[in-house]
Design a protein around this motif. Sequence first.
Motif, PDB file in Angstrom:
ATOM      1  N   ARG A  60     -39.713   9.710  97.481  1.00  0.00           N
ATOM      2  CA  ARG A  60     -39.526   8.940  96.240  1.00  0.00           C
ATOM      3  C   ARG A  60     -39.494   7.443  96.504  1.00  0.00           C
ATOM      4  O   ARG A  60     -40.001   6.638  95.705  1.00  0.00           O
ATOM      5  CB  ARG A  60     -38.209   9.365  95.584  1.00  0.00           C
ATOM      6  CG  ARG A  60     -37.931   8.677  94.257  1.00  0.00           C
ATOM      7  CD  ARG A  60     -36.609   9.168  93.676  1.00  0.00           C
ATOM      8  NE  ARG A  60     -36.616  10.606  93.473  1.00  0.00           N
ATOM      9  CZ  ARG A  60     -35.530  11.317  93.174  1.00  0.00           C
ATOM     10  NH1 ARG A  60     -34.351  10.716  93.064  1.00  0.00           N
ATOM     11  NH2 ARG A  60     -35.628  12.621  92.999  1.00  0.00           N
TER      12      ARG A  60
ATOM     13  N   LYS B  68     -48.271   2.365  97.680  1.00  0.00           N
ATOM     14  CA  LYS B  68     -47.239   3.008  98.489  1.00  0.00           C
ATOM     15  C   LYS B  68     -47.332   2.486  99.919  1.00  0.00           C
ATOM     16  O   LYS B  68     -48.405   2.190 100.423  1.00  0.00           O
ATOM     17  CB  LYS B  68     -47.397   4.526  98.471  1.00  0.00           C
ATOM     18  CG  LYS B  68     -47.237   5.140  97.081  1.00  0.00           C
ATOM     19  CD  LYS B  68     -47.249   6.642  97.121  1.00  0.00           C
ATOM     20  CE  LYS B  68     -45.989   7.209  97.728  1.00  0.00           C
ATOM     21  NZ  LYS B  68     -44.786   6.928  96.924  1.00  0.00           N
TER      22      LYS B  68
ATOM     23  N   HIS C  97     -49.170  10.172  94.844  1.00  0.00           N
ATOM     24  CA  HIS C  97     -48.146   9.941  95.865  1.00  0.00           C
ATOM     25  C   HIS C  97     -48.723  10.123  97.268  1.00  0.00           C
ATOM     26  O   HIS C  97     -47.994  10.204  98.250  1.00  0.00           O
ATOM     27  CB  HIS C  97     -46.956  10.873  95.655  1.00  0.00           C
ATOM     28  CG  HIS C  97     -46.023  10.412  94.578  1.00  0.00           C
ATOM     29  ND1 HIS C  97     -46.251  10.658  93.234  1.00  0.00           N
ATOM     30  CD2 HIS C  97     -44.875   9.683  94.638  1.00  0.00           C
ATOM     31  CE1 HIS C  97     -45.282  10.118  92.511  1.00  0.00           C
ATOM     32  NE2 HIS C  97     -44.435   9.521  93.337  1.00  0.00           N
TER      33      HIS C  97
ATOM     34  N   CYS D  77     -55.135   7.071  98.020  1.00  0.00           N
ATOM     35  CA  CYS D  77     -54.093   7.042  96.991  1.00  0.00           C
ATOM     36  C   CYS D  77     -53.875   5.627  96.473  1.00  0.00           C
ATOM     37  O   CYS D  77     -53.822   5.394  95.260  1.00  0.00           O
ATOM     38  CB  CYS D  77     -52.801   7.617  97.569  1.00  0.00           C
ATOM     39  SG  CYS D  77     -51.299   7.214  96.658  1.00  0.00           S
TER      40      CYS D  77
ATOM     41  N   ARG E  33     -54.083   4.002  92.803  1.00  0.00           N
ATOM     42  CA  ARG E  33     -52.902   3.395  92.197  1.00  0.00           C
ATOM     43  C   ARG E  33     -53.203   1.967  91.742  1.00  0.00           C
ATOM     44  O   ARG E  33     -52.748   1.539  90.667  1.00  0.00           O
ATOM     45  CB  ARG E  33     -51.734   3.396  93.192  1.00  0.00           C
ATOM     46  CG  ARG E  33     -51.178   4.780  93.491  1.00  0.00           C
ATOM     47  CD  ARG E  33     -50.056   4.716  94.527  1.00  0.00           C
ATOM     48  NE  ARG E  33     -48.889   4.033  94.004  1.00  0.00           N
ATOM     49  CZ  ARG E  33     -47.898   4.637  93.348  1.00  0.00           C
ATOM     50  NH1 ARG E  33     -47.944   5.941  93.129  1.00  0.00           N
ATOM     51  NH2 ARG E  33     -46.859   3.945  92.914  1.00  0.00           N
TER      52      ARG E  33
END
Length: 354
Positions: A352, A280, A190, A268, A272
Motif C-alpha cells: 500500500r 510507484k 500496482h 505500471c 499510472r
Amino acid sequence: MKRPIPEATTSTVRKNGQIIVARPRRGPTVARHHAGVRVRASQAPTVSVLLPVWNGEAFLEQAMESILRQTLSSFELIVIDDGSTDQSAAIAEGYAVDDDRIRVLRCPHRGFSATLNAGIATVRGEYIARMDADDISVPERLQKQVAYLDAHPECVAVGAWIEVIDKAGRHLGLKTYVTTHDEISAAMLHGASPIAHPTIVVRRAVLRAAGGYDARCYPSEDLNLWFRLRESGELSKLGEVLLKHRRHKAAIGVREREKMQAMALAICNEERTKRGLRPKTPGPILAGTNADGRYHFECARTALIAGSHLTALCHAAATIAAEPNRLYSYATLFACAVPKPLLRFLLTLRARYR
C-alpha cells in the motif's frame, strides 16, 4: 502502438526456411498417445492452444498430455519450438505424427515474444489459449474458460486461479487472488500481473488487433498485453484452480525475477502517468545469485504466503544451505516464524505504501 498481427494464409509462416511447420498426417487418425481418440484437421477448432518451448524437454510431455486430455474436444495444439538444442522439438513432433490436432513450428531462437507472435499468426481457432511447456492444465480448463467467454461477450480474455508446484510436482500453495475486471485493473496499476499468463484464453480477433506481444517488455510482456487488451473489453478470472504452475530453476519467473519486477514497475508507472497517478517507487528485491538459492527462495516465498509453513520452512533451510552468506536466506527463515495473519498484514501494508 503495436501493429495488428496478420493471419497466415498458408501452413508455413515463412517460405525462406527460417520457420518450418511439421505437418501431421491428414485424414482421420488414431492418436498413439490416446488410443481410441479420433481426430480430424479438416474443421477449424474452437480453441488454438499456443505452447512455446525452448529447451523444455524435462516437462514438455506432461504439458502436452494435459492439453490432449481436455474435456473440450475442439482444439488445436500449436507447439512453437524457439530453436531448442535439446529434444523438445523431437518430442513434440513425435506426438504430431499421429495426431492431427497438433502442429509443430520450428523457429530459430528469437525469444519468447517473437515465438508467441509466430504462433498467433498461424492459429485457426476463435479463441487462443496459452500454455507453458512446464505446466499442467486440469482436464476441464478449456471447456470452462470457453463457456465463460461464450456467456460473457463483453469479456475479451479470461484467466484462472493456479496451484503452484515444485520441480517434482509437489504442492507449494494456491494463488487465488482477484477475479473481477475492476479488481484486475486495480492490481495492474500496482505493478502486478494479476492473471497468470499460462492460464489466459483470449479472443483471437482482439489479440491480433492488439498486435500480440511486445518483445521490448520482456519478461513482463504479459502485463503490457493486459493493459492493451483492456482497451477492447473486460478482463476476468475464473475463481477456481485450472492450472498447475511449476517452479523450477530454469523457469523465467525464478531465473529472471529481478528483471521481471523492474519491467513490471516500468510498465505500471507508464500507465499510472497516463492517468495522472503518482508513480510507484521500487521496493527491495530479495533474490539470490545462486540458481539453487533462487529456486528454493521462490518456493519458500510461495508456500509461506499460501500458509504452508512447513513446506516454506524446508525450502527456507535449503535457501540457507545454497547461499549461507546472503542475508535474504535468513530473512526467509525468519518470515516462517511470523504468524500468517501478521505476515499478510505486513505484506499488504508494504504494498500500500510503496
